[in-house]
Design a protein around this motif. Structure first.
Motif, PDB file in Angstrom:
ATOM      1  N   LEU A   8      -4.389   2.406   3.207  1.00 38.26           N
ATOM      2  CA  LEU A   8      -4.668   1.647   4.427  1.00 38.26           C
ATOM      3  C   LEU A   8      -3.620   1.906   5.506  1.00 38.26           C
ATOM      4  O   LEU A   8      -3.540   1.185   6.475  1.00 38.26           O
ATOM      5  CB  LEU A   8      -4.716   0.144   4.118  1.00 38.26           C
ATOM      6  CG  LEU A   8      -5.798  -0.322   3.152  1.00 38.26           C
ATOM      7  CD1 LEU A   8      -5.617  -1.792   2.816  1.00 38.26           C
ATOM      8  CD2 LEU A   8      -7.181  -0.083   3.733  1.00 38.26           C
TER       9      LEU A   8
ATOM     10  N   LYS B 145      -0.583   4.547   0.725  1.00 40.96           N
ATOM     11  CA  LYS B 145      -0.997   4.690   2.126  1.00 40.96           C
ATOM     12  C   LYS B 145      -2.509   4.802   2.310  1.00 40.96           C
ATOM     13  O   LYS B 145      -2.978   5.411   3.276  1.00 40.96           O
ATOM     14  CB  LYS B 145      -0.261   5.846   2.786  1.00 40.96           C
ATOM     15  CG  LYS B 145       1.251   5.621   2.805  1.00 40.96           C
ATOM     16  CD  LYS B 145       1.967   6.675   3.590  1.00 40.96           C
ATOM     17  CE  LYS B 145       3.439   6.430   3.731  1.00 40.96           C
ATOM     18  NZ  LYS B 145       4.182   5.846   2.702  1.00 40.96           N
TER      19      LYS B 145
ATOM     20  N   ASP C  68       0.853  -1.179   0.000  1.00 44.24           N
ATOM     21  CA  ASP C  68       0.000   0.000   0.000  1.00 44.24           C
ATOM     22  C   ASP C  68       0.893   1.234   0.000  1.00 44.24           C
ATOM     23  O   ASP C  68       0.974   1.958   0.982  1.00 44.24           O
ATOM     24  CB  ASP C  68      -0.915  -0.050   1.234  1.00 44.24           C
ATOM     25  CG  ASP C  68      -1.800   1.165   1.364  1.00 44.24           C
ATOM     26  OD1 ASP C  68      -2.123   1.779   0.330  1.00 44.24           O
ATOM     27  OD2 ASP C  68      -2.163   1.511   2.502  1.00 44.24           O
TER      28      ASP C  68
ATOM     29  N   LYS D  45      -4.772  -4.082   5.766  1.00 43.36           N
ATOM     30  CA  LYS D  45      -3.347  -3.893   6.021  1.00 43.36           C
ATOM     31  C   LYS D  45      -2.839  -5.081   6.823  1.00 43.36           C
ATOM     32  O   LYS D  45      -3.520  -5.579   7.722  1.00 43.36           O
ATOM     33  CB  LYS D  45      -3.110  -2.605   6.798  1.00 43.36           C
ATOM     34  CG  LYS D  45      -1.650  -2.370   7.094  1.00 43.36           C
ATOM     35  CD  LYS D  45      -1.414  -1.089   7.834  1.00 43.36           C
ATOM     36  CE  LYS D  45       0.079  -0.980   8.113  1.00 43.36           C
ATOM     37  NZ  LYS D  45       0.440   0.276   8.703  1.00 43.36           N
TER      38      LYS D  45
ATOM     39  N   MET E   2      -0.237  -5.286   2.292  1.00 47.48           N
ATOM     40  CA  MET E   2      -1.697  -5.399   2.368  1.00 47.48           C
ATOM     41  C   MET E   2      -2.155  -6.622   1.592  1.00 47.48           C
ATOM     42  O   MET E   2      -1.453  -7.096   0.700  1.00 47.48           O
ATOM     43  CB  MET E   2      -2.380  -4.157   1.801  1.00 47.48           C
ATOM     44  CG  MET E   2      -2.140  -3.954   0.308  1.00 47.48           C
ATOM     45  SD  MET E   2      -3.102  -2.626  -0.441  1.00 47.48           S
ATOM     46  CE  MET E   2      -4.667  -3.431  -0.681  1.00 47.48           C
TER      47      MET E   2
END
Length: 178
Positions: free
Chosen positions: A120, A118, A115, A141, A125
């Motif tokens: 999550l 970002k 991820d 995540k 992830m």
């Protein structure tokens, strides 16, 4: 890699100096191999390497590649002779990273990736597709620091093992992802 419905072993390979990422196919349990004609990197049209592949229920190969943002999604209905490219919903991944994909015993497709945008919170992830990779209904995540070149395996007990080249490991089940 996966074993196709017809018994062929299908392996995704990085080419020499990442110039031609292709599938290799063995129809005799690994005694001999043929190299597929279609180059994933050429099909994407950009630097795209480290294909992570799974077989769809219709027999097509589904591949995720490291490189551009968003992550390229490639589909081949002819065992790698040609590829249709689209954008996946996943952020591109960086140097030192490789995603993994696996068909679970339930029939769902699991993608272990990063991820990097970002959404999550960053880091590794998992995402679960219930419709052969058309959409990803569930994403979570991974709190454990799994990273690097990643692999997936599912045990007979349903436990999903997430393993990274940075010698980190995590485990979960499909219910946790959902």
């Amino acid at each position: 890699a996966f074993v196709a419905k017809d018994g062929a072993i299908v392996l995704a390979c990085d080419g020499d100096l990442h110039r031609d990422e292709r599938l290799m196919i063995s129809r005799d349990r690994g005694k001999s191999w043929e190299v597929a004609r279609g180059c994933l990197r050429e099909a994407v049209g950009k630097y795209a390497i480290h294909p992570a592949i799974v077989e769809r229920k219709d027999g097509a190969a589904l591949a995720f590649l490291r490189g551009p943002r968003p992550m390229p999604l490639a589909v081949s209905k002819d065992r790698g002779a040609s590829w249709a490219i689209s954008e996946s919903p996943f952020s591109g991944i960086h140097s030192g990273q490789k995603s993994a994909v696996l068909r679970l015993s339930s029939g769902a497709i699991l993608h272990l990736t990063y991820d990097n945008d970002k959404a999550l919170g960053g880091g590794a992830m998992v995402a679960l597709s219930l419709d052969e990779g058309k959409s990803w209904a569930h994403a979570r995540k991974v709190e454990a620091p799994v990273g690097g070149y990643m692999s997936l395996a599912q045990g007979e007990d349903g436990v999903i093992h997430l393993i990274g080249s940075r010698l980190k490991f995590a485990a979960c089940n499909e219910a946790w992802i959902r």
